[in-house]
Write a protein that holds these residues in place. Structure first.
Motif, PDB file in Angstrom:
ATOM      1  N   TYR A   1       0.828  -1.206   0.000  1.00 29.21           N
ATOM      2  CA  TYR A   1       0.000   0.000   0.000  1.00 29.21           C
ATOM      3  C   TYR A   1       0.862   1.256   0.000  1.00 29.21           C
ATOM      4  O   TYR A   1       0.526   2.245  -0.623  1.00 29.21           O
ATOM      5  N   SER A   2       1.999   1.184   0.712  1.00 31.05           N
ATOM      6  CA  SER A   2       2.880   2.343   0.810  1.00 31.05           C
ATOM      7  C   SER A   2       4.325   1.881   0.989  1.00 31.05           C
ATOM      8  O   SER A   2       4.599   1.050   1.857  1.00 31.05           O
ATOM      9  N   VAL A   3       5.230   2.410   0.185  1.00 30.42           N
ATOM     10  CA  VAL A   3       6.642   2.056   0.288  1.00 30.42           C
ATOM     11  C   VAL A   3       7.164   2.531   1.646  1.00 30.42           C
ATOM     12  O   VAL A   3       6.851   3.636   2.105  1.00 30.42           O
ATOM     13  N   GLY A   4       7.925   1.655   2.303  1.00 28.37           N
ATOM     14  CA  GLY A   4       8.505   1.989   3.602  1.00 28.37           C
ATOM     15  C   GLY A   4       7.623   1.632   4.778  1.00 28.37           C
ATOM     16  O   GLY A   4       7.993   1.864   5.923  1.00 28.37           O
ATOM     17  N   LEU A   5       6.463   1.039   4.487  1.00 27.08           N
ATOM     18  CA  LEU A   5       5.499   0.720   5.539  1.00 27.08           C
ATOM     19  C   LEU A   5       5.001  -0.714   5.373  1.00 27.08           C
ATOM     20  O   LEU A   5       4.678  -1.142   4.266  1.00 27.08           O
ATOM     21  N   MET A   6       4.965  -1.446   6.484  1.00 25.05           N
ATOM     22  CA  MET A   6       4.384  -2.792   6.483  1.00 25.05           C
ATOM     23  C   MET A   6       3.267  -2.841   7.510  1.00 25.05           C
ATOM     24  O   MET A   6       3.296  -2.114   8.504  1.00 25.05           O
ATOM     25  N   CYS A   7       2.290  -3.689   7.236  1.00 21.93           N
ATOM     26  CA  CYS A   7       1.130  -3.806   8.106  1.00 21.93           C
ATOM     27  C   CYS A   7       0.820  -5.278   8.356  1.00 21.93           C
ATOM     28  O   CYS A   7       1.165  -6.138   7.558  1.00 21.93           O
ATOM     29  N   MET A   8       0.135  -5.524   9.465  1.00 24.11           N
ATOM     30  CA  MET A   8      -0.289  -6.868   9.851  1.00 24.11           C
ATOM     31  C   MET A   8      -1.720  -6.760  10.357  1.00 24.11           C
ATOM     32  O   MET A   8      -2.055  -5.803  11.063  1.00 24.11           O
ATOM     33  N   ALA A   9      -2.547  -7.758  10.017  1.00 26.90           N
ATOM     34  CA  ALA A   9      -3.920  -7.791  10.527  1.00 26.90           C
ATOM     35  C   ALA A   9      -4.304  -9.222  10.857  1.00 26.90           C
ATOM     36  O   ALA A   9      -3.864 -10.167  10.202  1.00 26.90           O
ATOM     37  N   ILE A  10      -5.126  -9.357  11.905  1.00 27.71           N
ATOM     38  CA  ILE A  10      -5.662 -10.656  12.301  1.00 27.71           C
ATOM     39  C   ILE A  10      -7.165 -10.501  12.528  1.00 27.71           C
ATOM     40  O   ILE A  10      -7.650  -9.392  12.771  1.00 27.71           O
TER      41      ILE A  10
ATOM     42  N   ARG B   1      11.448  -1.657  11.307  1.00 25.72           N
ATOM     43  CA  ARG B   1      10.979  -1.966  12.661  1.00 25.72           C
ATOM     44  C   ARG B   1       9.975  -3.116  12.629  1.00 25.72           C
ATOM     45  O   ARG B   1       9.982  -3.978  13.508  1.00 25.72           O
ATOM     46  N   PHE B   2       9.119  -3.142  11.622  1.00 28.96           N
ATOM     47  CA  PHE B   2       8.161  -4.238  11.501  1.00 28.96           C
ATOM     48  C   PHE B   2       8.886  -5.579  11.397  1.00 28.96           C
ATOM     49  O   PHE B   2       8.560  -6.525  12.099  1.00 28.96           O
ATOM     50  N   ARG B   3       9.874  -5.634  10.527  1.00 27.23           N
ATOM     51  CA  ARG B   3      10.604  -6.901  10.323  1.00 27.23           C
ATOM     52  C   ARG B   3      11.315  -7.346  11.607  1.00 27.23           C
ATOM     53  O   ARG B   3      11.344  -8.531  11.917  1.00 27.23           O
ATOM     54  N   GLU B   4      11.854  -6.401  12.362  1.00 25.20           N
ATOM     55  CA  GLU B   4      12.541  -6.733  13.615  1.00 25.20           C
ATOM     56  C   GLU B   4      11.571  -7.248  14.684  1.00 25.20           C
ATOM     57  O   GLU B   4      11.963  -8.006  15.561  1.00 25.20           O
ATOM     58  N   ASN B   5      10.322  -6.809  14.628  1.00 25.19           N
ATOM     59  CA  ASN B   5       9.355  -7.092  15.695  1.00 25.19           C
ATOM     60  C   ASN B   5       8.142  -7.901  15.257  1.00 25.19           C
ATOM     61  O   ASN B   5       7.179  -8.017  16.018  1.00 25.19           O
ATOM     62  N   GLU B   6       8.165  -8.459  14.065  1.00 24.47           N
ATOM     63  CA  GLU B   6       6.974  -9.115  13.512  1.00 24.47           C
ATOM     64  C   GLU B   6       6.363 -10.152  14.447  1.00 24.47           C
ATOM     65  O   GLU B   6       5.154 -10.141  14.691  1.00 24.47           O
ATOM     66  N   GLN B   7       7.154 -11.050  14.982  1.00 28.54           N
ATOM     67  CA  GLN B   7       6.605 -12.099  15.851  1.00 28.54           C
ATOM     68  C   GLN B   7       6.071 -11.521  17.153  1.00 28.54           C
ATOM     69  O   GLN B   7       5.040 -11.963  17.664  1.00 28.54           O
ATOM     70  N   ARG B   8       6.743 -10.535  17.698  1.00 30.27           N
ATOM     71  CA  ARG B   8       6.251  -9.885  18.915  1.00 30.27           C
ATOM     72  C   ARG B   8       4.922  -9.191  18.645  1.00 30.27           C
ATOM     73  O   ARG B   8       3.976  -9.307  19.430  1.00 30.27           O
ATOM     74  N   TYR B   9       4.833  -8.475  17.536  1.00 35.79           N
ATOM     75  CA  TYR B   9       3.582  -7.808  17.180  1.00 35.79           C
ATOM     76  C   TYR B   9       2.447  -8.822  17.036  1.00 35.79           C
ATOM     77  O   TYR B   9       1.342  -8.602  17.523  1.00 35.79           O
TER      78      TYR B   9
END
Length: 173
Positions: free
Chosen positions: A124-133, A152-160
């Motif tokens: 959706y936007s370069v430089g930004l990642m999103c997660m939804a459940i 930051r998303f990649r570093e914290n994906e499992q924690r998020y």
């Protein structure tokens, strides 16, 4: 238009989910949901970290194929409803990572159904990642998500993911 605005006015519960998700992750949080055949941003809360995603304006629609919450909600609906949505909303690119073919989207939605997690990897936007459940019980008509700068998303994906699942599990209790 007033009727649509009344539908956007969400109860405290959606606001509580996004407020909690933003507080514990530090990232911008949102709830996406189906309203009258549209995938709509229903609630948002800004992250507190120095660099964060902008809040998605309430009522934002379109580009579901490029958003984590949109893809999750498409994966959770019936095949007929998904096909109808895609017919009414062409899969235009937002970035070079955006899914733009039915074949790619079907593959992505199958993965989301298996894992119950949707990721927007700069679609959706370069430089930004999103997660939804999925949020709630029964038919999955709402999604809880967060947006974060890509690194930051990649570093914290499992924690998020763990934190979002914890919030949603309390909602189901």
């Amino acid at each position: 238009m007033n009727g649509f605005k009344r539908q956007l006015a969400c109860g405290d519960s959606l606001g509580q989910y996004v407020t909690e998700a933003a507080a514990i992750t530090g990232e911008t949080a949102y709830v996406g949901a189906w309203i009258n055949g549209q995938i709509v941003a229903r609630a948002t809360a800004r992250g507190e970290l120095p660099v964060h995603a902008a809040e998605v304006p309430l009522g934002t629609t379109g580009y579901a194929h490029a958003r984590a919450s949109g893809k999750l909600l498409l994966a959770m609906c019936s095949e007929a409803d998904c096909e109808d949505y895609v017919k009414r909303h062409p899969m235009a690119p937002r970035t070079s990572n955006t899914i733009t073919t039915s074949k790619e989207l079907r593959k992505e939605l199958e993965q989301i159904r298996r894992t119950q997690v949707s990721i927007d990897a700069e679609e959706y936007s370069v430089g930004l990642m999103c997660m939804a459940i999925p949020l709630g019980v029964g038919p999955k008509t709402a999604a809880l998500g967060i947006s974060a700068p890509t690194d930051r998303f990649r570093e914290n994906e499992q924690r998020y993911l763990s934190l979002l699942r914890e919030i949603v599990s309390r909602a189901r209790a």
